[in-house]
Design an enzyme around this catalytic site. Structure first.
Site, PDB file in Angstrom:
ATOM      1  N   GLU A  38       1.034  -1.235  -0.035  1.00 36.98           N
ATOM      2  CA  GLU A  38      -0.038  -0.109   0.113  1.00 36.98           C
ATOM      3  C   GLU A  38       1.080   1.257  -0.101  1.00 36.98           C
ATOM      4  O   GLU A  38       2.033   1.281   0.870  1.00 36.98           O
ATOM      5  CB  GLU A  38      -0.874  -0.247   1.278  1.00 36.98           C
ATOM      6  CG  GLU A  38      -1.857   1.052   1.584  1.00 36.98           C
ATOM      7  CD  GLU A  38      -2.376   0.967   2.861  1.00 36.98           C
ATOM      8  OE1 GLU A  38      -1.934   0.049   3.617  1.00 36.98           O
ATOM      9  OE2 GLU A  38      -3.470   1.994   3.057  1.00 36.98           O
ATOM     10  N   LYS A 109      -9.467   1.704  -1.784  1.00 40.07           N
ATOM     11  CA  LYS A 109      -9.684   1.106  -0.318  1.00 40.07           C
ATOM     12  C   LYS A 109     -10.987   1.501   0.080  1.00 40.07           C
ATOM     13  O   LYS A 109     -11.381   2.657   0.436  1.00 40.07           O
ATOM     14  CB  LYS A 109      -8.722   1.569   0.358  1.00 40.07           C
ATOM     15  CG  LYS A 109      -8.555   1.121   1.865  1.00 40.07           C
ATOM     16  CD  LYS A 109      -7.214   1.385   2.667  1.00 40.07           C
ATOM     17  CE  LYS A 109      -7.195   0.644   3.658  1.00 40.07           C
ATOM     18  NZ  LYS A 109      -5.853   1.238   4.613  1.00 40.07           N
ATOM     19  N   CYS A 142      -5.023  -3.582   2.781  1.00 40.37           N
ATOM     20  CA  CYS A 142      -4.674  -3.372   4.186  1.00 40.37           C
ATOM     21  C   CYS A 142      -5.825  -3.726   5.106  1.00 40.37           C
ATOM     22  O   CYS A 142      -6.472  -4.779   5.060  1.00 40.37           O
ATOM     23  CB  CYS A 142      -3.898  -2.332   4.683  1.00 40.37           C
ATOM     24  SG  CYS A 142      -2.863  -2.385   6.198  1.00 40.37           S
ATOM     25  N   VAL A 169       0.150  -2.328  10.820  1.00 40.65           N
ATOM     26  CA  VAL A 169       0.961  -1.599  12.139  1.00 40.65           C
ATOM     27  C   VAL A 169       0.343  -2.224  13.261  1.00 40.65           C
ATOM     28  O   VAL A 169       1.135  -2.700  14.109  1.00 40.65           O
ATOM     29  CB  VAL A 169       0.733  -0.311  12.266  1.00 40.65           C
ATOM     30  CG1 VAL A 169       1.265   0.526  11.114  1.00 40.65           C
ATOM     31  CG2 VAL A 169      -0.866   0.036  12.214  1.00 40.65           C
TER      32      VAL A 169
HETATM   33  N1  LIG Z   1      -2.919   0.682   6.904  1.00 38.37           N
HETATM   34  C1  LIG Z   1      -3.677   0.036   7.405  1.00 38.37           C
HETATM   35  O1  LIG Z   1      -4.771   0.018   7.059  1.00 38.37           O
HETATM   36  C2  LIG Z   1      -3.520  -0.699   8.852  1.00 38.37           C
HETATM   37  C3  LIG Z   1      -4.687  -1.383   9.138  1.00 38.37           C
HETATM   38  C4  LIG Z   1      -4.569  -1.888  10.670  1.00 38.37           C
HETATM   39  C5  LIG Z   1      -3.612  -3.119  10.671  1.00 38.37           C
HETATM   40  N2  LIG Z   1      -4.042  -4.537  10.430  1.00 38.37           N
HETATM   41  O2  LIG Z   1      -2.561  -2.882  10.645  1.00 38.37           O
END
Ligand SMILES: NC(=O)CCCC(N)=O
Length: 263
Positions: A38, A109, A142, A169
């Site tokens: 991403e 997204k 993500c 994260v």
């Molecule tokens: N950039 C994101 O969408 C992080 C989503 C939270 C995770 N699953 O880390």
């Protein structure tokens, strides 16, 4: 069919340099499908709407999509890559699909995470599947993983491989993709970034790496380390994602009871 990912550590805002570093990796690739993280060319922790507008690009006429399409054509492969898309006055957290014959499409997204909600417009493309020849691929980005509807919608549309550009994260996604693949009988390729960002006095973000390819039976076919960049590929048979039969009596998708599932 050879599928895989580039786990990458971008330098925030250095789009040309990040693109050059990624394309140097891609020039070595012999594969059918590669997934990039991403926002791989910009980085993640934006501090203002103006900054996003400045770093975001039109699709398909922006530099990132053009560069990736050139490489995809030269290497005879499909690339799924996350980028900041500018569409008029709106910005989307998007992923482009480019193949040997050029630009195939763009996914925006659906589920924005944390401060993405300040800078990006929630995606309006809906979940989409592309036939890239050896397989049908779907795309989610993500945080979409947190919503089972994302992978399920792609599976119902016939996706055999879910390409999953990420900037993870939180710790839970890598192990959870085992369930996403098992319950939908699909492959997934999660391409995460590594490194950390602490911009504009914000709390630092550390990206967890652990990019991976998971099989329709929920096997982790390959997983990257938590740190460091990695280019990795796995040879798979996409036909393993076509039958959804669990046994002679159960079929994972046919046996759904949507009339009893509520909203
Ligand atoms: N950039 C994101 O969408 C992080 C989503 C939270 C995770 N699953 O880390």
């Amino acid at each position: 069919m050879r599928i895989g990912y580039l786990q990458f550590d971008p330098t925030f805002g250095e789009v040309a340099r990040n693109l050059d570093r990624v394309t140097a990796h891609l020039e070595q690739v012999e594969a059918d499908l590669i997934v990039l993280p991403e926002l791989f060319a910009t980085g993640y922790q934006f501090v203002s709407q103006a900054e996003v507008m400045d770093l975001a690009e039109p699709v398909p006429d922006g530099q990132t999509t053009i560069r990736l399409a050139e490489i995809a054509a030269r290497r005879g492969m499909t690339i799924v890559a996350g980028l900041a898309e500018r569409a008029g006055t709106r910005c989307f957290n998007s992923a482009v699909v480019v193949g040997p014959k050029g630009f195939l499409g763009c996914y925006r997204k659906t589920h924005l995470f944390f401060e993405e909600t300040l800078f990006f417009t929630p995606g309006d493309s809906g979940f989409r599947v592309w036939d890239i020849g050896p397989a049908k691929i779907g795309v989610m980005i993500c945080f979409d993983w947190y919503y089972p509807e994302s992978a399920r919608t792609l599976a119902l549309q016939g996706a055999e491989i879910i390409a999953h550009p990420s900037n993870l994260v939180l710790p839970n996604c890598p192990d959870s993709m085992v369930t996403r693949c098992l319950e939908n009988r699909v492959f997934s390729v999660t391409a995460n970034r590594v490194g950390r960002e602490a911009r504009g006095g914000k709390d630092p973000l550390t990206f967890i790496g652990l990019s991976e390819v998971v099989s329709p039976r929920g096997r982790i076919l390959h997983r990257a380390p938590r740190e460091g960049e990695e280019l990795a590929f796995v040879d798979i048979d996409p036909a393993e994602a076509r039958s959804k039969a669990l046994n002679a009596y159960n079929d994972l998708l046919r046996d759904r009871r949507p009339s009893l599932y509520g909203a």
